[in-house]
Design an enzyme around this catalytic site. Sequence first.
Site, short mmCIF file in Angstrom:
data_model
loop_
_atom_site.label_atom_id
_atom_site.label_comp_id
_atom_site.label_asym_id
_atom_site.label_seq_id
_atom_site.Cartn_x
_atom_site.Cartn_y
_atom_site.Cartn_z
N ASP A 27 1.09 -48.83 53.50
CA ASP A 27 0.27 -47.96 52.66
C ASP A 27 0.45 -46.53 53.15
O ASP A 27 0.17 -46.23 54.31
CB ASP A 27 -1.19 -48.42 52.80
CG ASP A 27 -2.06 -47.87 51.70
OD1 ASP A 27 -1.78 -46.75 51.23
OD2 ASP A 27 -3.02 -48.56 51.31
N ASP A 71 2.52 -45.68 46.40
CA ASP A 71 2.22 -45.50 47.82
C ASP A 71 1.96 -46.81 48.57
O ASP A 71 1.43 -46.78 49.67
CB ASP A 71 1.02 -44.56 47.99
CG ASP A 71 -0.27 -45.17 47.44
OD1 ASP A 71 -0.19 -46.18 46.73
OD2 ASP A 71 -1.33 -44.61 47.73
N GLU A 72 2.33 -47.92 47.97
CA GLU A 72 1.96 -49.19 48.57
C GLU A 72 3.01 -50.24 48.30
O GLU A 72 3.54 -50.30 47.19
CB GLU A 72 0.66 -49.66 47.93
CG GLU A 72 -0.40 -50.08 48.90
CD GLU A 72 -1.55 -50.72 48.14
OE1 GLU A 72 -2.30 -49.96 47.50
OE2 GLU A 72 -1.67 -51.94 48.19
#
Length: 496
Positions: A11, A105-106
């Site tokens: 993350d 973002d993950e």
Amino acid sequence: MRSVPSIVHLDLDAFFAAVEQRDKPSLRGKPVIVGGVGTRGVVATASYEARVFGVRSAMRTAEARARCPHAAYLTGRFAAYRITSRAVMAVLREISPLVEPVSLDEAYVDLAGDAGRDLSAAGVEELAAALKERVREVTGGVTASVGAGTSKLVAKIASDLRKPDGLLVVEPGAETDLLHPMPVGRIPGVGPATAERLRRIGVHTVGELARAGEPDLVAALGQAHGHALARLAMAEDDRAVVPLRESKSISAEDTFEHDIVDPALLSAIIDRLGTRVCERLTRERLSGRTVTVKIRLFDFTTYTRSATLAGPTDDVRVVNRLARRLLAEVDTSAGVRLLGVGVSGLADWVQEDLFGSAADVDLAVGPRPRAAADVDLVEAVGRPPAARRNPTADVRAGPGHGAEAGPRSDQRVPGEPNPPRWSPGQDVMHTEFGPGWVWGAGLRRVTVRFETAATGPGPVRTFATDDPDLAPYTPLTWDPGLRVSPKKARPASPAP
DNA sequence: TCTGGGGTCCTAGGACCC
DNA sequence: TCTGGGGTCCTAGGACCC
């Protein structure tokens, strides 16, 4: 659940804000808030400097300004985020091909499958530490939090626990000790509504959730959610890391700075949104059957209206016409705050509109023509490459697969019996309806033989796509009273 | 100055089919 | 002619995630 902590969750910390701070050194160390900057905007990401002031994602920007007036307020630069995200995903794929991006973002990474790898907790920790360093390098200083464990659930919670810039590998066997003291809201999928329902049956922590009986959870939350949560609470989670997820819908929506009443303006906005959606459909070589319009009124009451075409389209005229029609079903006279247009029911092939016009397609709203399997296909050629969305068509498959024929839904007369269907062993299918479809997902060429009562053996027609890579979705018209000959009575294969 | 934009998944009811 | 069960498709709305 596995025996080794081979699932990694990564993350990126306050990602959008971090990219802004990277690109504008003057922002480093300062509160940065990325999101909508208008009066109706909300915060997408707040840098950790801004979080000190209580600014959070999804907070109204107006409230963020009150809490943190000296922050830098920026609208997103998604092109920059995308480029940075891609670099990170590439780093992850260096470790394992099994990378499942969840968002920009993950991502999850599955380390299993590489037999030679050290998947002890210590081994995974070493790998994760190196990974964090690589991410920092390729992003120009953006930090990541990494968690690892025996399941997606545990890996995700582990990365959450060590934010920002942290690392946690949960040892196999330690899962429930970690989870059970946590409030239920820490489980992904438990939001405010679910947490409230659980509170009402006396469940506040994951441990209490694990001790609650599954029947009670199903009664409180429904079958799917109740069952899933009962399992997750006991750290039972065998969800796989899925590298390629096909998109199921594409949509665009806009919230207006001021409520809109003017119908002409609303119509023009629907067109603009529909155009945006169709451009994406075309770019991604997708088409869809269901068009949905979303309408949020001045008081936040929200309606969706949808309609399904007989065949998939990416035609902006078709989508916009239908979207405007759906908009007209809702009373918007008191003012509209948001409009949206979406297309779902996606196929990765584009309708080859060989015999119809866009206007015909627009009319063909309604369920897809029902299957009449084993219709009189003389010949059907072509199997799509395995990678394509539509699996290989089996001409003789049952409903929903392969070849179908039937009346166009818009040609059906309500109250009239359904048209006859083709069934195996039947010699002739009498068609008394007018225009019809032949549909062959995954087929490249379909040959149909017609026979009319009046004229005897009739024309043989072949429908094909120009692009050998595409399947035909071919609307064709036949005359009322036409009879269609069965496969077993077919003559020698006609030339296409 | 209440409440973004892009998605996914689930539920429930009705129509329709077998 | 009646009854019924199971399955799919469609629509609308809600919860949730990042």
